[in-house]
Design an enzyme around this catalytic site. Structure first.
Site, short mmCIF file in Angstrom:
data_model
loop_
_atom_site.label_atom_id
_atom_site.label_comp_id
_atom_site.label_asym_id
_atom_site.label_seq_id
_atom_site.Cartn_x
_atom_site.Cartn_y
_atom_site.Cartn_z
N SER A 1 0.82 -1.20 0.00
CA SER A 1 0.00 0.00 0.00
C SER A 1 0.86 1.26 0.00
O SER A 1 1.68 1.45 -0.90
CB SER A 1 -0.95 -0.04 1.20
OG SER A 1 -1.95 0.94 1.08
N ASP B 1 -9.84 -3.86 -5.38
CA ASP B 1 -9.65 -4.75 -4.23
C ASP B 1 -10.42 -4.30 -3.00
O ASP B 1 -9.99 -4.54 -1.88
CB ASP B 1 -8.16 -4.87 -3.90
CG ASP B 1 -7.52 -3.55 -3.48
OD1 ASP B 1 -8.25 -2.53 -3.41
OD2 ASP B 1 -6.31 -3.53 -3.21
N HIS C 1 1.41 -0.06 -25.40
CA HIS C 1 1.74 0.80 -24.26
C HIS C 1 0.58 1.75 -23.95
O HIS C 1 -0.09 2.25 -24.85
CB HIS C 1 3.01 1.60 -24.57
CG HIS C 1 3.50 2.40 -23.41
ND1 HIS C 1 3.90 1.83 -22.22
CD2 HIS C 1 3.66 3.74 -23.25
CE1 HIS C 1 4.27 2.77 -21.38
NE2 HIS C 1 4.14 3.95 -21.98
#
Length: 668
Positions: A219, A482, A526
């Site tokens: 994190s 998440d 990219h």
């Protein structure tokens, strides 16, 4: 060693102590010379009091070295005293006049915040290391005061200097004096045990172990590590920079990195985020906005960068010109800065001038709803717009301009490039319901409760939704984040992959390889996302691996997406730990032919991985597990344990013979 073969144990010892050479390397690394360095995330380090504070109306006072973050007993009994030890001056980031706190040191400072299972952070990670025989001096934690801005970490605590003390080049007397100086800056007035905190550095780790380190960051710890890499450019001559990295850092594992910031930072700034603590949201807001790190994880645009112009030599330096903030054309082709939607929608009175871009929503005499993109948050436009209605805005603007936008080392609110490290692994959870935007309105209450959240926008299963059920305009990615960091921010590291990528999708649980899907040399452009066209079985959690070892000579880049892995708990995931061990195990194996470990099969590595198969009335994975009752077992699965080793197999399910493909031992 009893029945455990020495050779297989050698492989296991190498994993967290450090990664060995890849199969393309000309020289193999000695596992005994490698170190693992852990950089924890936001609020993941214990803070201890460094003052005496008498708490009236409470029998619990604060004395030096008492636990502050997180002592729930004192929080519940003396919340006002506790806050004095937690808050900082929002302008200069100094301690409260009556109490000060400093981060704990060593592994004990990051394993558990408050004794108990609910506040365990890195405890399981360390448990894996101990279970597999890693030596204590091979694992180094580098806690930091997560309340401070990056520049203040260096100014107050010399944190980045302590990460890089030039110990191997200094005489013993000079080194001792430097350590004493650093420790006196960290804990004024004391000088004890220089071997504890003063030696938590890359160079002393190299001197102690004789080899490079393996960096694990979680994190906010990834932002800290990024700032350190940029700060290092000012301390090392340019021609020696990459040489230093190659010598001291073998691999970097970026776990749950908010590469474009995190949305929940907005909630903490405007209405308060309690972290599950028994405090009000207003109190949580007061505390959070006093931290210099309050803006470190703010969302920012993927199209805007800062051009820092400076010159510095080893003995000093001077700054030439202000950092310039520039945005690409893509930033102005949409109004979301590349994010799924506008991040902040807020109602304010319409009796003042507002940005021209928001005039279309203004109605005379009625509250005006303004919308702000990631760029408008990170460049201060949002805080200027609400400056007359929120007392925190002036303080946050001061912090933003002085500690972030004007930082001569790095503006952290700009996109990442791939770190120039040999091996980079970007790991994050995915496919969970994640916040991507908020609606705020005045609450009618005084500060700090003057804003309320009226609606929240989420990304989930490839679509946008709101808590209220209203339609959300925008465009989301193929999967969601998440639960804490949106997918766009987590997956920015896919830009680090080259034009050809190998993709593998495998179940997270132990498997025999029948459900493994592989696509080789997938084309990747990219700045564009790369999503595999692979099937998913219902109720199966997968890991998707994106691997590139060809685009950068001598370097490897890998992205791991773990289905349903929660941001805060991912460092406790046994699946992640298993994959880390096996990847590093593969790296040091002398017969490895592939650049990355094969995903063809996964079997049990520990007793905890064995379980009872009720359909077959025996332990599952009978090749590796057996029923072996030990006094105290309360169910059949608990009595399933790894088989005792023979000459070819140890207690971790590791075989000494190579598998049929010859790239790794048949440990699964």
């Amino acid at each position: 060693m009893g029945k455990k073969p020495l050779f297989c144990l050698f492989l296991l010892l190498a994993v967290l102590a450090g990664a060995g050479a890849t199969s393309s390397s000309t020289a193999e690394l000695d596992y005994s010379k490698l170190s693992g360095i852990i950089i924890p995330g936001f609020a993941s380090t214990q803070l201890r009091a460094w003052s005496i504070l008498d708490c009236p109306y409470s029998p619990l006072d604060f004395n030096p070295l008492d636990l502050v973050w997180l002592d729930t007993t004192k929080l519940l009994s003396a919340v006002n005293c506790w806050l004095k030890c937690m808050v900082l001056d929002p302008f200069n980031q100094t301690d409260h006049p009556e109490c000060k706190s400093r981060p704990d040191s060593g592994l004990s400072g990051i394993t558990e915040l408050d004794p108990g299972p609910l506040s365990s952070v890195w405890k399981e990670w360390i448990k894996w290391c101990i279970e597999f025989g890693i030596e204590a001096n091979a694992i180094i934690a580098v806690p930091y005061d997560w309340r401070l801005s990056p520049s203040m970490l260096e100014e107050r605590d010399l944190y980045f200097h302590k990460l890089k003390i030039p110990s191997k080049n200094l005489p013993d007397g000079v080194q001792l004096g430097l350590e004493k100086h650093l420790l006196s800056r960290w804990l004024p007035g004391i000088w004890t045990q220089t071997t504890t905190y003063g030696r938590l550095t890359f160079e002393t780790a190299y001197k102690l172990r004789g080899g490079p380190s393996l960096v694990f960051a979680h994190s906010l710890g990834n932002h800290v590590f990024r700032y350190f890499l940029e700060w290092l450019k000012l301390e090392i001559a340019p021609k020696h920079y990459n040489q230093w990295l190659d010598q001291h850092i073998h691999a970097y594992f970026a776990v749950g990195a908010p590469l474009l910031g995190a949305i929940e930072t907005i909630e903490a700034t405007l209405s308060g985020f309690t972290f599950g603590l028994p405090i009000s949201e207003g109190t949580a807001r007061l505390m959070f906005n006093s931290f210099g790190s309050a803006l470190w994880m703010m969302p920012f645009s993927k199209y805007c960068r800062t051009d820092n112009k400076y010159w510095k030599h080893l003995s000093g330096g001077m700054h030439a010109g202000k950092p310039t903030y520039k945005c690409d054309e893509q930033e102005f082709q949409s109004n979301t800065s590349g994010w799924p939607t506008k991040l902040i929608n807020i109602e304010i009175p319409s009796n003042r001038e507002i940005p021209d871009s928001n005039l279309s929503s203004m109605e005379c005499g009625l509250p005006t709803q303004l919308s702000f993109s990631a760029r408008e948050i990170s460049d201060g436009t949002f805080f200027k717009a609400i400056e007359d209605y929120d007392p925190d805005s002036k303080r946050l603007l001061h912090l933003l301009e002085n500690s972030y936008l004007g930082d001569p080392v790095l503006n952290p609110l700009t996109p990442w490039d791939r770190p120039p490290i040999k091996n980079v692994f970007c790991i994050y959870g995915s496919d969970s319901k994640t916040k991507v935007g908020y609606y705020f309105a005045p609450s009618g209450k005084p500060y700090p409760d003057n804003w309320i959240i009226t609606d929240i926008m989420y990304e989930f299963e490839g679509s946008l939704m709101s808590r209220s059920g209203n339609l959300v305009e925008g465009k989301t990615g193929p999967i969601s984040g998440d639960e804490t960091v949106p997918y766009l921010s987590l997956s920015l590291c896919k830009n680090w992959l080259g034009p050809k990528v190998n993709i593998t999708r495998a179940p997270q649980s132990e498997h025999d390889g029948s459900d493994v899907q592989i696509k080789l040399n997938v084309e990747h452009h990219h700045e564009e996302d790369i999503v595999p066209k692979m099937t998913r079985l219902p109720r199966v959690k997968y890991i998707t691996y994106y691997e590139d070892s060809a685009s950068l000579p001598g370097k490897r880049t890998a992205i791991w997406e773990l289905d349903k892995a929660n941001h805060r708990n991912i460092v406790r995931s046994p699946v992640l730990m298993r994959e880390l061990w096996l990847e590093m195990w593969h790296d040091i194996h002398p017969d490895a032919k592939l650049e990355f470990v094969t995903k063809a099969k996964r079997g049990p590595l520990r007793d905890e991985d064995c379980y009872w198969d009720y359909g077959k009335a025996r332990c599952a994975w009978s090749e590796y597990c057996e029923y072996r009752y030990v006094f105290g077992d309360v169910h059949l699965g608990q009595s399933c344990r790894l088989r005792y080793t023979t000459a070819e197999q140890n207690t971790f399910g590791c075989r000494l013979t190579n598998d049929k493909e010859g790239e790794i031992p048949s440990f699964v």
